[in-house]
Design an enzyme around this catalytic site. Sequence first.
Site, PDB file in Angstrom:
ATOM      1  N   LYS A   9       0.947  -1.547   0.137  1.00 35.08           N
ATOM      2  CA  LYS A   9       0.553  -0.248  -0.143  1.00 35.08           C
ATOM      3  C   LYS A   9       0.280   1.363  -0.317  1.00 35.08           C
ATOM      4  O   LYS A   9       1.992   1.215   0.026  1.00 35.08           O
ATOM      5  CB  LYS A   9      -1.096   0.190   1.352  1.00 35.08           C
ATOM      6  CG  LYS A   9      -1.901  -1.247   1.388  1.00 35.08           C
ATOM      7  CD  LYS A   9      -2.933  -1.090   2.115  1.00 35.08           C
ATOM      8  CE  LYS A   9      -3.718  -1.679   2.513  1.00 35.08           C
ATOM      9  NZ  LYS A   9      -5.185  -2.507   3.851  1.00 35.08           N
ATOM     10  N   TYR A  49     -12.089  -2.943  -2.905  1.00 35.02           N
ATOM     11  CA  TYR A  49     -13.148  -2.964  -1.637  1.00 35.02           C
ATOM     12  C   TYR A  49     -14.610  -2.614  -2.301  1.00 35.02           C
ATOM     13  O   TYR A  49     -15.227  -2.322  -0.530  1.00 35.02           O
ATOM     14  CB  TYR A  49     -12.833  -1.345  -0.821  1.00 35.02           C
ATOM     15  CG  TYR A  49     -10.891  -1.870  -0.769  1.00 35.02           C
ATOM     16  CD1 TYR A  49     -10.311  -3.040  -0.032  1.00 35.02           C
ATOM     17  CD2 TYR A  49     -10.358  -1.000  -0.948  1.00 35.02           C
ATOM     18  CE1 TYR A  49      -8.972  -3.149   0.619  1.00 35.02           C
ATOM     19  CE2 TYR A  49      -8.552  -0.887  -0.732  1.00 35.02           C
ATOM     20  CZ  TYR A  49      -8.322  -1.935   0.309  1.00 35.02           C
ATOM     21  OH  TYR A  49      -6.456  -1.894   0.425  1.00 35.02           O
ATOM     22  N   PHE A  57     -14.930   2.899   7.408  1.00 37.45           N
ATOM     23  CA  PHE A  57     -13.759   3.876   7.452  1.00 37.45           C
ATOM     24  C   PHE A  57     -13.785   3.502   5.569  1.00 37.45           C
ATOM     25  O   PHE A  57     -13.186   3.761   5.202  1.00 37.45           O
ATOM     26  CB  PHE A  57     -12.819   1.995   8.267  1.00 37.45           C
ATOM     27  CG  PHE A  57     -13.346   1.094   8.425  1.00 37.45           C
ATOM     28  CD1 PHE A  57     -12.961   0.541   6.319  1.00 37.45           C
ATOM     29  CD2 PHE A  57     -13.626  -0.158   8.234  1.00 37.45           C
ATOM     30  CE1 PHE A  57     -13.239  -1.163   5.784  1.00 37.45           C
ATOM     31  CE2 PHE A  57     -14.183  -1.341   8.212  1.00 37.45           C
ATOM     32  CZ  PHE A  57     -13.944  -1.772   7.530  1.00 37.45           C
ATOM     33  N   ARG A  85      -2.029 -14.172   4.076  1.00 35.81           N
ATOM     34  CA  ARG A  85      -2.792 -13.873   5.292  1.00 35.81           C
ATOM     35  C   ARG A  85      -1.271 -14.136   6.460  1.00 35.81           C
ATOM     36  O   ARG A  85      -2.116 -13.147   7.275  1.00 35.81           O
ATOM     37  CB  ARG A  85      -4.196 -14.557   5.008  1.00 35.81           C
ATOM     38  CG  ARG A  85      -4.991 -14.431   4.388  1.00 35.81           C
ATOM     39  CD  ARG A  85      -5.939 -13.247   4.000  1.00 35.81           C
ATOM     40  NE  ARG A  85      -6.626 -12.392   5.143  1.00 35.81           N
ATOM     41  CZ  ARG A  85      -6.807 -11.417   5.387  1.00 35.81           C
ATOM     42  NH1 ARG A  85      -7.028 -10.504   4.441  1.00 35.81           N
ATOM     43  NH2 ARG A  85      -7.739 -10.850   6.546  1.00 35.81           N
ATOM     44  N   ARG A 102       2.437  -7.121   9.428  1.00 37.06           N
ATOM     45  CA  ARG A 102       2.167  -5.869  10.056  1.00 37.06           C
ATOM     46  C   ARG A 102       2.823  -5.867  11.448  1.00 37.06           C
ATOM     47  O   ARG A 102       2.803  -4.748  11.909  1.00 37.06           O
ATOM     48  CB  ARG A 102       0.437  -6.157  10.251  1.00 37.06           C
ATOM     49  CG  ARG A 102      -0.206  -6.191   8.414  1.00 37.06           C
ATOM     50  CD  ARG A 102      -1.443  -5.986   8.598  1.00 37.06           C
ATOM     51  NE  ARG A 102      -2.047  -5.328   7.212  1.00 37.06           N
ATOM     52  CZ  ARG A 102      -3.407  -6.346   7.207  1.00 37.06           C
ATOM     53  NH1 ARG A 102      -3.954  -7.310   7.524  1.00 37.06           N
ATOM     54  NH2 ARG A 102      -3.582  -5.815   5.568  1.00 37.06           N
ATOM     55  N   ASN A 112      -1.958  -0.314   7.983  1.00 39.47           N
ATOM     56  CA  ASN A 112      -1.384  -1.451   7.495  1.00 39.47           C
ATOM     57  C   ASN A 112      -1.113  -1.931   6.129  1.00 39.47           C
ATOM     58  O   ASN A 112      -0.551  -3.230   6.546  1.00 39.47           O
ATOM     59  CB  ASN A 112      -2.075  -2.449   8.233  1.00 39.47           C
ATOM     60  CG  ASN A 112      -3.346  -2.435   7.283  1.00 39.47           C
ATOM     61  OD1 ASN A 112      -4.290  -1.772   5.591  1.00 39.47           O
ATOM     62  ND2 ASN A 112      -4.564  -2.992   7.577  1.00 39.47           N
ATOM     63  N   HIS A 115      -2.312  -5.707   1.301  1.00 43.76           N
ATOM     64  CA  HIS A 115      -3.261  -6.481   1.428  1.00 43.76           C
ATOM     65  C   HIS A 115      -3.065  -7.207   0.855  1.00 43.76           C
ATOM     66  O   HIS A 115      -1.668  -7.362   0.049  1.00 43.76           O
ATOM     67  CB  HIS A 115      -4.165  -5.407   0.036  1.00 43.76           C
ATOM     68  CG  HIS A 115      -5.326  -6.083  -0.210  1.00 43.76           C
ATOM     69  ND1 HIS A 115      -6.702  -6.471   0.372  1.00 43.76           N
ATOM     70  CD2 HIS A 115      -5.953  -7.063  -1.651  1.00 43.76           C
ATOM     71  CE1 HIS A 115      -8.017  -6.759  -0.198  1.00 43.76           C
ATOM     72  NE2 HIS A 115      -6.707  -7.747  -1.477  1.00 43.76           N
ATOM     73  N   GLU A 126     -10.011 -10.379  -7.651  1.00 40.46           N
ATOM     74  CA  GLU A 126      -8.885  -8.789  -7.286  1.00 40.46           C
ATOM     75  C   GLU A 126      -7.848  -9.399  -8.309  1.00 40.46           C
ATOM     76  O   GLU A 126      -7.561  -7.921  -8.878  1.00 40.46           O
ATOM     77  CB  GLU A 126      -8.204  -8.674  -5.998  1.00 40.46           C
ATOM     78  CG  GLU A 126      -9.652  -8.455  -5.234  1.00 40.46           C
ATOM     79  CD  GLU A 126      -8.589  -9.328  -3.583  1.00 40.46           C
ATOM     80  OE1 GLU A 126      -7.926  -9.141  -3.587  1.00 40.46           O
ATOM     81  OE2 GLU A 126      -9.819  -8.926  -2.797  1.00 40.46           O
TER      82      GLU A 126
HETATM   83  P1  IDP Z   1      -7.549  -6.651   6.361  1.00 43.26           P
HETATM   84  O1  IDP Z   1      -6.736  -6.080   4.873  1.00 43.26           O
HETATM   85  O2  IDP Z   1      -6.869  -7.400   7.429  1.00 43.26           O
HETATM   86  O3  IDP Z   1      -8.241  -8.618   5.287  1.00 43.26           O
HETATM   87  P2  IDP Z   1     -10.968  -5.367   6.113  1.00 43.26           P
HETATM   88  O4  IDP Z   1     -11.126  -6.385   7.306  1.00 43.26           O
HETATM   89  O5  IDP Z   1     -10.606  -6.387   4.799  1.00 43.26           O
HETATM   90  O6  IDP Z   1      -9.337  -6.012   6.689  1.00 43.26           O
HETATM   91  O7  IDP Z   1     -10.472  -4.187   5.706  1.00 43.26           O
HETATM   92  C1  IDP Z   1      -9.873  -3.819   4.880  1.00 43.26           C
HETATM   93  C2  IDP Z   1      -9.234  -2.372   4.920  1.00 43.26           C
HETATM   94  O8  IDP Z   1      -9.673  -1.218   5.047  1.00 43.26           O
HETATM   95  C3  IDP Z   1      -7.778  -2.962   5.920  1.00 43.26           C
HETATM   96  O9  IDP Z   1      -6.496  -3.802   5.552  1.00 43.26           O
HETATM   97  C4  IDP Z   1      -7.460  -1.468   6.273  1.00 43.26           C
HETATM   98  O10 IDP Z   1      -6.722  -0.502   5.677  1.00 43.26           O
HETATM   99  C5  IDP Z   1      -8.811  -0.952   6.309  1.00 43.26           C
HETATM  100  N1  IDP Z   1      -9.643  -0.786   7.964  1.00 43.26           N
HETATM  101  C6  IDP Z   1     -10.006  -1.422   8.481  1.00 43.26           C
HETATM  102  N2  IDP Z   1     -10.996  -1.519   9.008  1.00 43.26           N
HETATM  103  C7  IDP Z   1     -10.847  -0.712   9.651  1.00 43.26           C
HETATM  104  C8  IDP Z   1     -11.092   0.977  10.367  1.00 43.26           C
HETATM  105  O11 IDP Z   1     -11.223   0.424  11.551  1.00 43.26           O
HETATM  106  N3  IDP Z   1     -10.318   1.657  10.954  1.00 43.26           N
HETATM  107  C9  IDP Z   1      -9.435   2.417   9.647  1.00 43.26           C
HETATM  108  N4  IDP Z   1      -9.807   1.918   8.236  1.00 43.26           N
HETATM  109  C10 IDP Z   1      -9.862   0.411   9.001  1.00 43.26           C
HETATM  110 MG    MG Z   2      -9.887  -7.737   3.596  1.00 42.99          MG
END
Ligand code: IDP
Ligand code: MG
Length: 149
Positions: A9, A49, A57, A85, A102, A112, A115, A126
């Site tokens: 990212k 997304y 968010f 993952r 991470r 974070n 992806h 994707e």
């Molecule tokens: P993942 O990337 O671990 O699969 P997901 O739940 O799919 O996590 O969420 C996608 C992305 O959205 C996360 O990687 C993060 O960048 C962002 N994200 C998810 N939850 C939050 C939040 O509560 N606050 C801010 N960003 C969030």
């Molecule tokens: Mg995800």
Amino acid sequence: MERTLIIAKPDAVQRGLSGEILRRFEQRGLRLIGMKFMQVSRDLAERHYAEHEGKPFYNGLVDYITSGPVVVMAFEGRNAIVAARTTIGATKPHEAAAGTIRGDFGMDIGRNLVHGSDSPGNGEREVSIFFNEDELISWGRDTEKWIFE
Ligand code: IDP
Ligand code: MG
């Protein structure tokens, strides 16, 4: 055989961590089939997304992924989704295990770093929105038999 889409990212690229991120997946034994350096458009971010649309968010997430260039990678392999993952670590970096990307480099859920697709179906979806078929290379890796029995 599964496909997973990995994105270093904008924060990872800004911090000079895209090579480190590629290294971890390559070293794990995932087979790279495509890679590009690009700026994600708003339209592409919204398609990628789509499942998060409407969440609190969501707008911040689209702003984040479009905020600077990214390195996008496609990997193929048996169990590629779960393997990637676990190499990435938990969504909240401050809770992610040490040794994960991470857990080693991140502190904030909104920064974070990486992806990774969360299911085989999303992996296929994707990879196909970020790459044309002619940008993916199906190649025979000479070390395959030393990575998979
Ligand atoms: P993942 O990337 O671990 O699969 P997901 O739940 O799919 O996590 O969420 C996608 C992305 O959205 C996360 O990687 C993060 O960048 C962002 N994200 C998810 N939850 C939050 C939040 O509560 N606050 C801010 N960003 C969030
Ligand atoms: Mg995800």
